[in-house]
Design an enzyme around this catalytic site. Structure first.
Site, PDB file in Angstrom:
ATOM      1  N   LYS A  38       0.806  -1.208   0.000  1.00  8.72           N
ATOM      2  CA  LYS A  38       0.000   0.000   0.000  1.00  8.72           C
ATOM      3  C   LYS A  38       0.851   1.275   0.000  1.00  8.72           C
ATOM      4  O   LYS A  38       0.658   2.155  -0.847  1.00  8.72           O
ATOM      5  CB  LYS A  38      -0.861  -0.041   1.261  1.00  8.72           C
ATOM      6  CG  LYS A  38      -1.810   1.054   1.454  1.00  8.72           C
ATOM      7  CD  LYS A  38      -2.743   0.707   2.620  1.00  8.72           C
ATOM      8  CE  LYS A  38      -1.987   0.582   3.933  1.00  8.72           C
ATOM      9  NZ  LYS A  38      -1.763   1.878   4.572  1.00  8.72           N
ATOM     10  N   THR A  39       1.769   1.335   0.942  1.00  8.97           N
ATOM     11  CA  THR A  39       2.606   2.530   1.040  1.00  8.97           C
ATOM     12  C   THR A  39       3.427   2.716  -0.218  1.00  8.97           C
ATOM     13  O   THR A  39       3.601   3.827  -0.725  1.00  8.97           O
ATOM     14  CB  THR A  39       3.572   2.410   2.235  1.00  8.97           C
ATOM     15  OG1 THR A  39       2.829   1.934   3.356  1.00  8.97           O
ATOM     16  CG2 THR A  39       4.187   3.736   2.567  1.00  8.97           C
ATOM     17  N   ASP A 223      -4.708   7.909   2.320  1.00  8.96           N
ATOM     18  CA  ASP A 223      -4.235   6.634   2.845  1.00  8.96           C
ATOM     19  C   ASP A 223      -5.181   6.197   3.961  1.00  8.96           C
ATOM     20  O   ASP A 223      -5.829   7.033   4.577  1.00  8.96           O
ATOM     21  CB  ASP A 223      -2.820   6.851   3.409  1.00  8.96           C
ATOM     22  CG  ASP A 223      -2.131   5.541   3.745  1.00  8.96           C
ATOM     23  OD1 ASP A 223      -2.643   4.488   3.339  1.00  8.96           O
ATOM     24  OD2 ASP A 223      -1.084   5.586   4.410  1.00  8.96           O
ATOM     25  N   GLU A 224      -5.244   4.923   4.243  1.00  9.09           N
ATOM     26  CA  GLU A 224      -6.088   4.408   5.341  1.00  9.09           C
ATOM     27  C   GLU A 224      -7.518   4.957   5.238  1.00  9.09           C
ATOM     28  O   GLU A 224      -8.091   5.426   6.214  1.00  9.09           O
ATOM     29  CB  GLU A 224      -5.499   4.779   6.704  1.00  9.09           C
ATOM     30  CG  GLU A 224      -4.032   4.465   6.896  1.00  9.09           C
ATOM     31  CD  GLU A 224      -3.769   3.004   7.237  1.00  9.09           C
ATOM     32  OE1 GLU A 224      -4.706   2.191   7.114  1.00  9.09           O
ATOM     33  OE2 GLU A 224      -2.619   2.688   7.597  1.00  9.09           O
ATOM     34  N   GLN A 254      -9.039  -3.254   8.333  1.00  3.91           N
ATOM     35  CA  GLN A 254      -8.099  -2.577   9.228  1.00  3.91           C
ATOM     36  C   GLN A 254      -8.673  -1.280   9.778  1.00  3.91           C
ATOM     37  O   GLN A 254      -7.938  -0.378  10.183  1.00  3.91           O
ATOM     38  CB  GLN A 254      -6.775  -2.317   8.505  1.00  3.91           C
ATOM     39  CG  GLN A 254      -6.052  -3.607   8.179  1.00  3.91           C
ATOM     40  CD  GLN A 254      -4.656  -3.352   7.632  1.00  3.91           C
ATOM     41  OE1 GLN A 254      -3.770  -2.911   8.330  1.00  3.91           O
ATOM     42  NE2 GLN A 254      -4.482  -3.635   6.342  1.00  3.91           N
ATOM     43  N   ARG A 603       1.262  -7.617  11.464  1.00  2.86           N
ATOM     44  CA  ARG A 603       2.530  -6.870  11.498  1.00  2.86           C
ATOM     45  C   ARG A 603       3.708  -7.819  11.347  1.00  2.86           C
ATOM     46  O   ARG A 603       4.812  -7.411  11.023  1.00  2.86           O
ATOM     47  CB  ARG A 603       2.704  -6.092  12.818  1.00  2.86           C
ATOM     48  CG  ARG A 603       1.678  -5.018  13.137  1.00  2.86           C
ATOM     49  CD  ARG A 603       1.453  -4.088  12.012  1.00  2.86           C
ATOM     50  NE  ARG A 603       0.286  -4.495  11.237  1.00  2.86           N
ATOM     51  CZ  ARG A 603       0.011  -4.072  10.019  1.00  2.86           C
ATOM     52  NH1 ARG A 603       0.808  -3.221   9.432  1.00  2.86           N
ATOM     53  NH2 ARG A 603      -1.062  -4.479   9.380  1.00  2.86           N
TER      54      ARG A 603
END
Length: 760
Positions: A38-39, A223-224, A254, A603
DNA sequence: CTCTCAATGGTTTTT
DNA sequence: CCATTGAGAG
């Protein structure tokens, strides 16, 4: 095209990522599962925009945390160098802060407005409650505050509340909220939610301003996106009204900011909101080994409300997920610290590659102590703490009062710190005077304390102090001004006398931080730099780097989002902690807790440990009152429902099979644990085909599962309709014995079938 | 009136 | 461990 001709920022992308990076125009929804890059997509996309000649100042990238903003900024600069600095990469709150610093005046605030944190908010609320004669025990300021925040987060106004909501007419909230907003207005201040809410109001009430900004931002990235709340959502709609280039990246699994009004339905609705949208699903996970994903997927699949998707991975199974249980939380921490040490020694794993993740901040102490005893370098991430220190807040309040003389919360905070003979009585009289004169406290103090009494002299001393510093503020850089204030206010002396090393250290650190203010670009004079620095302190937290060098990272799940570590310990995985006791009332909040567990687990890249203790940690009072001992009560701690009956093929260790305190309920609960996400239950379906997998309701589910224990008809994907003969949940693999018409009855493992249950 | 010290009550997550 | 409140001395 040969390899060299592909620009660097487009290299090494999979087809979906490539698509997401290069689809620049229009509405774009990228559903990006955990660890799917994603990033990477966001940063490359910015690079690609710049590559195609877009002016960096016309790109706005919004993130939810400062950490994410900082990281994205760095990575964009790595990709494109200098121009990257000009892209607006910031949180919603900072973005709005910057907009309002320019354009807030039509709303009746000055561009010197203060930003109130929760401490300032509470201070104001407390005063109001006192004025109204409420008993703070019956009406806790914090609860009023959280209710106001809650409503603001949902974009509701006081008027809405009066009209629509079922709030009893005597509710203190109705009286306090109005006065609170007035107090902020009078103090030329905004709280966190106002930053967003007032920006939206500005855009609504002054379309010409909205047009300028939406004209400016030709490309907006979020984002998010699953953590967007309705106010932020409306703001985005306006910001993109001119160009319509909105790219959002997110994952409804998330969504973990419900308490801030985050509404995962916003991302689920994106398609409906933007008929011309393009959607890209990135379900390939590049982060975690297969066993970790199996466990994480199993957990989140049990949620009833979610977009159906499953992360794929090409990675090897890797080590199994380990579940560890100790007797007390203290021993749990010891165990984890031992493991950290052992992994470091035996596997030659740098400490910086390991993280300990927990649900609540309070948990950190136990683990910090255990690591410290072994002299394992570690660091608690989530540096909010620094700016929350009393001495730091005090000095910042002095500085705020200089920038904004109307800042009453700042005034109240420091008027008698260090004590200079201005007590509660004097202050409350001053507040009355200020109210009748319609002035801020500082101005009123100047205007009323004219006599020769001890009180008036003391007050004049304080006012003089502030005025002197104010006149210096246009010449002195923030550091120098801070140094001046430390001496002039007697604060330094006070701290010296206390002889508390940690307080001196935080003042040192603050000075260090103030030094950084001089590097803030694009400013006009020291006062402007002071202002911008104060904004940073309010909105950004200390320059926090993520420890990657040689330190074990400790953090909450919320802080861990977006990060990854080869080895992760998710600790205190017990009921009331994770899920937290306060989240157990509603199904929606339990589902959010489950998403938190999902975020925590995903994570991990190589190894995941899930730990817990059989007994509860001590509460506040007990913890500090008595000796150190074992630091646990006799109270049993139940294993978190989220780790029940995890897939045996991916786990090892103590996988709990029992869910509730009540043995009678245990069978049912345990069975339900298996069935969540694996069987679909529908009450009275019109036909077997019409069974909608999403139609699962709490109460019905409970009833259905009770019935499931015997004689219920079930649709099995391979064998068709059968009837349950027996249920066996005693073993590690729960089974259901089904009979299919004339065939012989057969045992079906629940965990491996997708059953549809017909409730008649 | 203000200051100091002792007692009290509070346990989620973040901008 | 924190911030806030109440009692009693200065």
């Amino acid at each position: 095209m040969s390899e060299e001709e592909v620009p660097g920022h487009l290299q090494g992308l999979n087809p979906e990522q490539h698509d997401a990076v290069t689809t620049l125009e229009g509405a774009l929804l990228v559903l990006a599962g955990a660890g799917s890059g994603k990033t990477r997509v966001l940063t490359r996309r910015i690079a690609h925009l710049l590559h195609t000649g877009v002016d960096p100042e016309r790109i706005l990238a919004v993130t939810f945390t400062n950490k994410a903003a900082q990281e994205m900024k760095e990575r964009v600069q790595e990709l494109v160098g200098e121009p990257g600095k000009k892209v607006w990469v910031s949180t919603f709150h900072s973005t709005c802060g910057r907009i309002l610093r320019k354009d807030i005046e039509p709303l009746g605030w000055s561009t010197r407005f203060s930003i109130y944190d929760d401490d300032d908010q509470a201070r104001i609320i407390r005063q109001i409650l006192k004025d109204l004669g409420y008993d703070p025990k019956e009406v806790p300021p914090k609860s009023i505050l959280s209710r106001i925040d809650g409503h603001k987060n949902r974009g509701e106004t006081l008027a809405d509340l009066r009209r629509l909501h079922r709030v009893s007419p005597g509710d203190a909230l109705l009286r306090v909220w109005g006065l609170y907003d007035e107090a902020l207005r009078a103090a030329d201040a905004l709280d966190f939610n106002d930053l967003i809410g007032h920006t939206l109001r500005l855009f609504r009430e002054h379309p010409e301003v909205a047009e300028q900004w939406s004209e400016r931002f030709a490309y907006v990235l979020v984002d998010e996106y699953q953590d967007t709340n309705s106010v932020q959502y409306q703001l985005l709609r306006i910001l993109t009204q001119t160009h319509g280039n909105l790219a959002v990246v997110g994952d409804d699994d998330q969504s973990i900011y419900g308490f801030r009004g985050a509404d995962p339905d916003i991302i689920r609705r994106f398609k409906a909101d933007h008929p011309q949208h393009k959607m890209i699903a990135m379900e390939q996970n590049y982060r975690s080994s297969a066993n970790i994903l199996t466990v994480a997927n199993f957990v989140v699949e049990q949620n009833s409300v979610r977009e159906r998707k499953t992360l794929r991975t090409a990675a090897a199974p890797g080590p199994v997920v380990r579940l560890l249980v100790e007797e007390t939380p203290f021993e749990e921490a010891e165990k984890v610290a031992d493991l950290v040490e052992r992994l470091h020694r035996r596997k030659d794993l740098a400490y910086g590659k390991m993280a300990i993740i927990y649900r609540t901040n309070a948990t950190s102490r136990l683990f910090e102590a255990a690591l410290a005893r072994r002299q394992v370098p570690h660091r608690v991430v989530g540096g909010r703490k620094f700016y929350e220190r009393r001495e730091v807040r005090d000095m910042l309040a002095y500085l705020r009062l200089i920038v904004n003389p109307a800042d009453d919360a700042a005034f109240l905070r420091v008027v008698n710190v260090p004590s200079r003979g201005i007590g509660t009585k004097t202050v409350s009289e001053l507040r009355e005077a200020a109210a009748t004169r319609g002035e801020p406290l500082l101005a009123s103090a100047k205007g009323t304390a004219l006599g020769e009494t001890v009180r008036d002299k003391a007050m004049r001393g304080f006012v003089g102090l502030i005025e002197e510093a104010t006149s210096l503020a246009s010449e002195l850089e923030p550091v120098a001004l801070l140094a001046h204030l430390l001496e002039a206010t007697g604060y330094r002396e006070m701290v010296e006398e206390e002889n508390e090393a940690s307080r001196k250290e935080s003042l040192e650190a603050l000075a260090q931080d103030a030094q950084g203010a001089e590097r803030i670009g694009d400013t006009h004079g020291p006062l402007d730099r002071l202002q911008r620095w104060l904004d940073q302190t309010a909105l950004a937290g200390q320059d926090e780097e993520i420890p990657d060098g040689g330190q074990v990272a400790l953090m909450t799940v919320h802080n861990a989002k977006g990060l990854e570590y080869p080895v992760v310990f998710v600790v205190q995985m017990v009921e009331d902690q994770f899920p937290h006791a306060k989240s157990k009332e509603s199904k929606a909040s339990i589902e959010e807790e489950r998403r938190l567990a999902y975020v925590a687990f995903t994570r991990a890249m190589e190894r995941l440990y899930i730990t817990r203790a059989r007994r509860k940690a001590l509460g506040f009072g007990e913890r500090f009152g008595k000796g150190k001992g074992k630091r646990a009560t006799e109270e049993p701690a139940l294993a978190s429902r989220f780790i029940h009956v995890l897939p045996p093929e991916a786990c090892k260790g103590d996988v709990p099979q029992v869910v509730t305190e009540d043995p009678a309920k245990t069978r049912l609960e345990s069975l339900r644990g298996f069935l969540r996400g694996r069987a679909e239950v529908e009450a009275q379906p019109s036909s077997l085909e019409s069974l909608d997998p999403l139609e699962v309701h709490t109460l019905r589910e409970l009833e259905s599962l009770e019935q499931l224990q015997e004689g219920v008809r079930v649709v099995h994907p391979a064998h068709g309709v059968g009837t349950i003969q027996r249920v066996d949940i005693e073993g590690t693999l729960p089974r259901i014995c089904l009979s299919f018409g004339g065939e012989r009855a057969r045992w079906v493992p629940v965990a491996q079938s997708r059953l549809k249950v017909v409730v008649e």
